[in-house]
Design a protein around this motif. Structure first.
Motif, PDB file in Angstrom:
ATOM      1  N   ALA A  79      -3.282  -4.691   3.187  1.00 16.17           N
ATOM      2  CA  ALA A  79      -1.850  -4.384   3.228  1.00 16.17           C
ATOM      3  C   ALA A  79      -1.684  -2.877   3.164  1.00 16.17           C
ATOM      4  CB  ALA A  79      -1.136  -5.033   2.040  1.00 16.17           C
ATOM      5  N   GLY A  80      -0.585  -2.417   3.684  1.00 13.74           N
ATOM      6  CA  GLY A  80      -0.233  -1.013   3.547  1.00 13.74           C
ATOM      7  C   GLY A  80       0.763  -0.861   2.417  1.00 13.74           C
ATOM      8  N   PRO A  81       0.788   0.276   1.754  1.00 13.12           N
ATOM      9  CA  PRO A  81       1.714   0.467   0.640  1.00 13.12           C
ATOM     10  C   PRO A  81       3.177   0.421   1.065  1.00 13.12           C
ATOM     11  CG  PRO A  81       0.556   2.512   1.127  1.00 13.12           C
ATOM     12  CD  PRO A  81      -0.054   1.447   1.973  1.00 13.12           C
ATOM     13  N   ASP A  82       3.428   0.633   2.358  1.00 13.82           N
ATOM     14  CA  ASP A  82       4.802   0.610   2.842  1.00 13.82           C
ATOM     15  C   ASP A  82       5.222  -0.752   3.381  1.00 13.82           C
ATOM     16  OD1 ASP A  82       3.021   0.853   4.933  1.00 13.82           O
ATOM     17  OD2 ASP A  82       4.311   2.141   6.142  1.00 13.82           O
ATOM     18  N   TRP A  83       4.332  -1.745   3.323  1.00 17.76           N
ATOM     19  CA  TRP A  83       4.720  -3.102   3.686  1.00 17.76           C
ATOM     20  C   TRP A  83       5.782  -3.577   2.706  1.00 17.76           C
ATOM     21  CZ3 TRP A  83       0.413  -7.165   4.864  1.00 17.76           C
ATOM     22  CH2 TRP A  83      -0.373  -6.742   5.948  1.00 17.76           C
ATOM     23  N   LEU A 100      -4.428  -9.229  -1.826  1.00 18.81           N
ATOM     24  CA  LEU A 100      -4.548  -8.310  -0.694  1.00 18.81           C
ATOM     25  C   LEU A 100      -4.947  -6.946  -1.234  1.00 18.81           C
ATOM     26  CD1 LEU A 100      -1.294  -8.896   1.411  1.00 18.81           C
ATOM     27  CD2 LEU A 100      -3.617  -9.497   2.073  1.00 18.81           C
ATOM     28  N   VAL A 101      -5.973  -6.362  -0.638  1.00 17.66           N
ATOM     29  CA  VAL A 101      -6.332  -4.989  -0.954  1.00 17.66           C
ATOM     30  C   VAL A 101      -5.326  -4.096  -0.237  1.00 17.66           C
ATOM     31  CG1 VAL A 101      -8.100  -3.200  -0.735  1.00 17.66           C
ATOM     32  CG2 VAL A 101      -8.776  -5.572  -1.210  1.00 17.66           C
ATOM     33  N   VAL A 102      -4.789  -3.125  -0.960  1.00 22.76           N
ATOM     34  CA  VAL A 102      -3.815  -2.198  -0.384  1.00 22.76           C
ATOM     35  C   VAL A 102      -4.537  -0.891  -0.069  1.00 22.76           C
ATOM     36  CG1 VAL A 102      -1.623  -1.001  -0.718  1.00 22.76           C
ATOM     37  CG2 VAL A 102      -1.983  -3.268  -1.764  1.00 22.76           C
TER      38      VAL A 102
END
Length: 131
Positions: A79-83, A100-102
């Protein structure tokens, strides 16, 4: 709400040569259900979950002999931090996993879990019922 606001910033990191017992002890001590596995000899970031430990022990493998590098998922959905937390929840539901690893660029920024999503959901529910 974005993933960066809901994720756990303190990530348990283990190496691929830790035994399953060592990983399980660290996960238990930190009260987390996963550990990020970083192998300095490879290009990726993997994740080891409590389910990986259970599957290995359930198969009769020795947790004092088996190494995390043999029992983790390298094919990780990041995942992205901006999801949004909704995007993270949808990715978890699609993939059938609970963590999920960010990644922020190539760096591990955190881990978001079903527990984190439930905390966000419960907070939203409490906020709407007190208004």
């Amino acid at each position: 709400m974005q993933v960066r606001e809901a994720m756990s910033n303190e990530v348990l990191v283990v190496g691929p040569e830790h035994t399953l017992r060592q990983a399980a002890r660290m996960m238990s001590a930190r009260r987390v259900g996963s550990a990020v596995v970083i192998d300095p000899d490879s290009e990726g970031v993997g994740i080891m979950t409590e389910r990986d430990v259970l599957n290995a022990i359930g198969a009769g493998l020795d947790p004092d002999v088996e190494r995390t590098g043999s029992h983790l998922t390298w094919d990780v959905v990041y995942a992205g931090p901006d999801w949004t937390v909704e995007e993270a929840a949808a990715a978890m539901a699609r993939g059938g996993f609970r963590h999920l690893v960010v990644l922020d660029g190539r760096e591990v920024a955190g881990v978001i879990s079903v527990r984190d999503l439930m905390r966000v959901w419960a907070g939203r529910q409490a906020a709407t019922t007190t208004v």
